[in-house]
Design a protein around this motif. Sequence first.
Motif, PDB file in Angstrom:
ATOM      1  N   MET A  52       0.852  -1.202   0.000  1.00  0.00           N
ATOM      2  CA  MET A  52       0.000   0.000   0.000  1.00  0.00           C
ATOM      3  C   MET A  52       0.884   1.247   0.000  1.00  0.00           C
ATOM      4  N   HIS A  53       0.523   2.210  -0.845  1.00  0.00           N
ATOM      5  CA  HIS A  53       1.322   3.428  -0.938  1.00  0.00           C
ATOM      6  C   HIS A  53       1.347   4.125   0.411  1.00  0.00           C
ATOM      7  N   ARG A  54       2.547   4.607   0.784  1.00  0.00           N
ATOM      8  CA  ARG A  54       2.738   5.224   2.092  1.00  0.00           C
ATOM      9  C   ARG A  54       1.791   6.386   2.310  1.00  0.00           C
ATOM     10  N   GLY A  55       1.024   6.305   3.399  1.00  0.00           N
ATOM     11  CA  GLY A  55       0.185   7.408   3.830  1.00  0.00           C
ATOM     12  C   GLY A  55      -1.123   7.579   3.078  1.00  0.00           C
ATOM     13  N   ILE A  56      -1.515   6.591   2.240  1.00  0.00           N
ATOM     14  CA  ILE A  56      -2.725   6.792   1.427  1.00  0.00           C
ATOM     15  C   ILE A  56      -3.962   6.921   2.293  1.00  0.00           C
TER      16      ILE A  56
ATOM     17  N   TRP B  91      10.809  -4.500  12.887  1.00  0.00           N
ATOM     18  CA  TRP B  91      10.112  -3.531  12.049  1.00  0.00           C
ATOM     19  C   TRP B  91       9.541  -4.205  10.811  1.00  0.00           C
ATOM     20  N   GLY B  92       8.375  -3.733  10.388  1.00  0.00           N
ATOM     21  CA  GLY B  92       7.821  -4.169   9.111  1.00  0.00           C
ATOM     22  C   GLY B  92       8.449  -3.406   7.969  1.00  0.00           C
ATOM     23  N   GLY B  93       8.970  -4.130   7.000  1.00  0.00           N
ATOM     24  CA  GLY B  93       9.666  -3.486   5.893  1.00  0.00           C
ATOM     25  C   GLY B  93       8.759  -2.635   5.031  1.00  0.00           C
ATOM     26  N   ALA B  94       7.442  -2.896   5.074  1.00  0.00           N
ATOM     27  CA  ALA B  94       6.484  -2.120   4.293  1.00  0.00           C
ATOM     28  C   ALA B  94       5.659  -1.186   5.174  1.00  0.00           C
ATOM     29  N   ASP B  95       6.226  -0.787   6.306  1.00  0.00           N
ATOM     30  CA  ASP B  95       5.542   0.114   7.229  1.00  0.00           C
ATOM     31  C   ASP B  95       5.213   1.429   6.525  1.00  0.00           C
ATOM     32  N   ALA B  96       3.917   1.767   6.454  1.00  0.00           N
ATOM     33  CA  ALA B  96       3.490   3.004   5.806  1.00  0.00           C
ATOM     34  C   ALA B  96       3.411   4.175   6.770  1.00  0.00           C
ATOM     35  N   TRP B  97       3.642   3.922   8.063  1.00  0.00           N
ATOM     36  CA  TRP B  97       3.603   4.979   9.072  1.00  0.00           C
ATOM     37  C   TRP B  97       4.989   5.526   9.379  1.00  0.00           C
ATOM     38  N   LEU B  98       5.911   4.628   9.646  1.00  0.00           N
ATOM     39  CA  LEU B  98       7.281   5.016   9.963  1.00  0.00           C
ATOM     40  C   LEU B  98       8.222   4.211   9.082  1.00  0.00           C
TER      41      LEU B  98
ATOM     42  N   ILE C  43      -6.847   1.468  10.444  1.00  0.00           N
ATOM     43  CA  ILE C  43      -6.297   0.152  10.788  1.00  0.00           C
ATOM     44  C   ILE C  43      -5.764  -0.542   9.542  1.00  0.00           C
ATOM     45  N   ARG C  44      -6.529  -0.509   8.471  1.00  0.00           N
ATOM     46  CA  ARG C  44      -6.064  -1.146   7.235  1.00  0.00           C
ATOM     47  C   ARG C  44      -4.758  -0.533   6.749  1.00  0.00           C
ATOM     48  N   GLY C  45      -4.591   0.765   7.009  1.00  0.00           N
ATOM     49  CA  GLY C  45      -3.360   1.428   6.587  1.00  0.00           C
ATOM     50  C   GLY C  45      -2.125   0.972   7.326  1.00  0.00           C
ATOM     51  N   THR C  46      -2.302   0.253   8.447  1.00  0.00           N
ATOM     52  CA  THR C  46      -1.149  -0.259   9.186  1.00  0.00           C
ATOM     53  C   THR C  46      -0.814  -1.695   8.805  1.00  0.00           C
ATOM     54  N   PHE C  47      -1.557  -2.252   7.855  1.00  0.00           N
ATOM     55  CA  PHE C  47      -1.346  -3.621   7.385  1.00  0.00           C
ATOM     56  C   PHE C  47      -0.886  -3.625   5.937  1.00  0.00           C
TER      57      PHE C  47
END
Length: 312
Positions: free
Chosen positions: A1-5, A261-268, A203-207
């Motif tokens: 998911m694109h970061r911060g969408i 850390w999650g490598g696809a973390d869209a928050w940090l 919540i979905r944005g953190t997955f």
Amino acid sequence: MHRGIWARRLTIAVAATLTTLIACAIPAHAWEPPRFDHTSQYLSRIESRYADTDLARFHYTVTGAGSPVVLIAGGAMWGYSWRDVIPELAREHTVYAVDLPSQGYTELRRGDFAYDLPAMADALAVFLDAVGLDRTALVGHSWGGAWSLHFAQRYPDRVTRLALLDSPGLDAEKAPVTPLFTTPLAGELATELTDRNFFAESIRGTFQHRELVTDEMIDEGYAAFSRPGNRDGFLALWRNLDYRLTDAGLDRVNAPTLVLWGGADAWLPASQADRLAARLPNATATVLPGCGHTVHEDCPTETIPALAEFLR
């Protein structure tokens, strides 16, 4: 998911609402947060316990036997977040999952609570004292990791091991939604007008694996978020958590530390994992490719064994 969408979607929606309110000259205090009637199925499946203190009536669970491990969920989350982690760690440990002020089913008893890093770290100390834990391992996710990190800085002799999951701690990049909640009026509206749909989108944005976000997960999280006081605490934390404090005291953490850390973390950004671990005296960093910010729920088959091995 694109970061911060998801953050952009939420920002647009709240901005539209804000524009309407201003145009109609309706004051923010005229709005009441959306109500949500929900009976928690998770609470019916667990044995809730409460630790009564002058600061708060802490809601927590205890599972298993062995050396103690305390789990601290992230912002707007609660002990439910650890439902898959607890049984596995409880094979070798006494596992506590606690809701700190602003979380879950803990009831704050002091109106002057600061909702900053020192206050959250001290709240954890109050809870540990109440349940008789002088020393323990700590596992914290996101904000819960930041609070755990600051606790380890303030009370280094009380922490045996420290696991930080996608946890802010550096004076560095912040979540893309930060300006929304830190802006006067917009932050109040964003918090008060967050309904189940907005909450679900966040919540979905953190997955990374969005199919894992179930209706039960959303309902359990939103029901706790909507409890009296939790929304206000959530907003106060956005505005009061100052990571310059944790950044400046990283050399005071003497416990063995796992930065996961999650490598696809869209928050940090996952680049913070190595940077954070490099600043801690006794830390290693592990980045899990293809995993999001809520790494223990998004990628349990990778995260839980890594935690179990580290805590062992």
